[in-house]
Write a protein that holds these residues in place. Sequence first.
Motif, PDB file in Angstrom:
ATOM      1  N   ALA A 211       0.829  -1.201   0.000  1.00 35.24           N
ATOM      2  CA  ALA A 211       0.000   0.000   0.000  1.00 35.24           C
ATOM      3  C   ALA A 211       0.862   1.248   0.000  1.00 35.24           C
ATOM      4  O   ALA A 211       0.599   2.210  -0.735  1.00 35.24           O
ATOM      5  N   LEU A 212       1.912   1.281   0.825  1.00 33.35           N
ATOM      6  CA  LEU A 212       2.810   2.433   0.864  1.00 33.35           C
ATOM      7  C   LEU A 212       3.557   2.575  -0.450  1.00 33.35           C
ATOM      8  O   LEU A 212       3.780   3.689  -0.947  1.00 33.35           O
ATOM      9  N   HIS A 213       3.968   1.425  -1.032  1.00 30.27           N
ATOM     10  CA  HIS A 213       4.703   1.489  -2.290  1.00 30.27           C
ATOM     11  C   HIS A 213       3.823   2.091  -3.395  1.00 30.27           C
ATOM     12  O   HIS A 213       4.279   2.960  -4.170  1.00 30.27           O
ATOM     13  N   ALA A 214       2.574   1.666  -3.452  1.00 30.14           N
ATOM     14  CA  ALA A 214       1.659   2.217  -4.454  1.00 30.14           C
ATOM     15  C   ALA A 214       1.397   3.689  -4.218  1.00 30.14           C
ATOM     16  O   ALA A 214       1.335   4.497  -5.156  1.00 30.14           O
ATOM     17  N   TYR A 215       1.233   4.061  -2.918  1.00 36.45           N
ATOM     18  CA  TYR A 215       0.977   5.465  -2.604  1.00 36.45           C
ATOM     19  C   TYR A 215       2.170   6.333  -2.975  1.00 36.45           C
ATOM     20  O   TYR A 215       2.017   7.439  -3.506  1.00 36.45           O
TER      21      TYR A 215
ATOM     22  N   LYS B 155       4.377  10.626  -8.999  1.00 39.22           N
ATOM     23  CA  LYS B 155       3.775  11.047 -10.259  1.00 39.22           C
ATOM     24  C   LYS B 155       3.027  12.359 -10.088  1.00 39.22           C
ATOM     25  O   LYS B 155       3.051  13.224 -10.949  1.00 39.22           O
ATOM     26  N   ARG B 156       2.351  12.482  -8.954  1.00 37.68           N
ATOM     27  CA  ARG B 156       1.508  13.662  -8.743  1.00 37.68           C
ATOM     28  C   ARG B 156       2.291  14.902  -8.397  1.00 37.68           C
ATOM     29  O   ARG B 156       1.948  15.997  -8.816  1.00 37.68           O
ATOM     30  N   THR B 157       3.369  14.763  -7.576  1.00 40.55           N
ATOM     31  CA  THR B 157       4.088  15.925  -7.052  1.00 40.55           C
ATOM     32  C   THR B 157       5.443  16.141  -7.708  1.00 40.55           C
ATOM     33  O   THR B 157       6.000  17.235  -7.631  1.00 40.55           O
ATOM     34  N   GLY B 158       6.011  15.134  -8.299  1.00 35.27           N
ATOM     35  CA  GLY B 158       7.346  15.242  -8.852  1.00 35.27           C
ATOM     36  C   GLY B 158       8.448  15.055  -7.827  1.00 35.27           C
ATOM     37  O   GLY B 158       9.638  15.147  -8.160  1.00 35.27           O
TER      38      GLY B 158
END
Length: 554
Positions: free
Chosen positions: A373-377, A383-386
């Motif tokens: 779960a942490l790895h996916a997050y 991807k979202r923040t860079g």
Amino acid sequence: LVDPDTGKITDANPFMTKLLGYPASQLIGKELFQIGLLRDETASREMFQRLKRNREVRYQDLPLQSKGGLHQDVEVVANVYEENGRSVIQCNIRDITDRKRSEDALRRNEALFSALLTQAPVGVYVVDARLRLQQVNPKARPVFANVHPLIGRDFAEIIRLLWPHRVAEEVLGRFRHTLATGVPFETSDFVERRKDIGAKEYYEWQIQRVTLPAGEHGVVCFFNNITERKQTEEVRRRLDVLTASNKKLEAEIVRRRTTEVALAQSERHQFQLLKKSDRMQEQLRNLSHKILRAQEEERKRISRELHDIVAQTLVGIHLHLTALTEKGIRNPQNLQERVARTQELLEESVETMHRFARELRPKMLDDLGLIPALHAYLEEFTKRTGVLSRLTAFAATEKASLATRTVLYRVAQEALSNVANHAQASHVHVYIEKRTDSVQMSITDDGRSFDVAQALRPQGMGRLGLLGMRERLEMVGGSFDVKSTVGVGTVITAQIPLSKAVRLRINETHWRSPEQEASPEPMEKKQKTASIPRRELAAKKAVRRSRSRPVLEG
């Protein structure tokens, strides 16, 4: 017999010849001084002159030396009487040597007895066989100070003057019994009130029968007035009682003062607790307000995103489907393009709903565990923040309870959200390690620092995210720490204790180093695959299948 005219001895009886050691023939014709009866001739003539005048001369004590040089004491009585018409002097001489010796011994005994009585360290007095007071030494005289006369007086009268009748008769009975039987008597606790002075006195006394110098029995009494000692002891006892009472009182005072101090401290502590409680209530109200505002903001955000993204996407899908229904037959060239656009809108809606679900409660956490779960997050976060992210963990973390893993996930989620919103960081590292009896997670970034104390203050400008992280950890008995350094970045540390059973399960699990846990490619690929919920996979497959179909104009 002595001739008055010549002063010479005319006859002597056998007692005289034996007493003087002269035969009768040697005594006759000699004067008295010549046989050692008087000192010299002058003394002999003085005796004859007195004899002629008084017709009698008496000497109580004259020295007499016998022919053999023996010195003796004699008593001499000389008388002048008439016999056959002529005067005759008769000298009666009695040997008093033994009596004189007895008298001297008696005087010496009396002197010695008196000296012993005088020098005795206690009071001593003596009564004779007729119970007459004979002697009183200096130590005893103060007791009889009110009795006059004293020496030679009936002892019964003296005792009755000093003590009450009952006491006086008891004492007299003791004296008479000892005088009659010789049995001594002794007491050490005699205490009575004196009749003559009205004061209570204490005595130690004993009586014994003795033979007095005169040869008769008497009773000697030895006593010690211990009134002062008893009074001192009584004073000491009272002083001891007062001292003990004083100590007890002092102890009670100390106890009460200690209690008062403790009470005052308790009151101050209670007041401080009350103030702290008020502050905590105020903080709780502020925190509740912030939580409510945050919830409201989150609802607004979700509502806005649902309205702006999901709702518009669904409206677009609806329009496209309507257009396909109405115009698909008339314009078949645009059908395939419109279907593809509709599929894209549907995929965006599925992705948005998946993101909402992941933010609210990632299903992967329940299905696959904390690390996937942490790895996916983190992958989505990058991807979202860079911001480049990295996860380092050990596999046995999954042995912890679901509550522990959920708290760690929420803390990491909130910390990464703060990094994205405030830190302006370029790298972030989530590190999970096993301690002796706990699991610890650290989130480190290289962004800008902030005032930790200000951020953790519930009121004012405190950050709700940090407070929420701390509250979550405290709910499971964990600890929370934040360190922010200028030019270095921020480290958030969360530590949760593990139960004994969990520690045993973790210890039994084959342990891999954090580098081994984070680095292998197969693990990352597995996590990437597992990070997508089954429903999302099905939706994506459906989209892909739809894209492979012929495009119809619409």
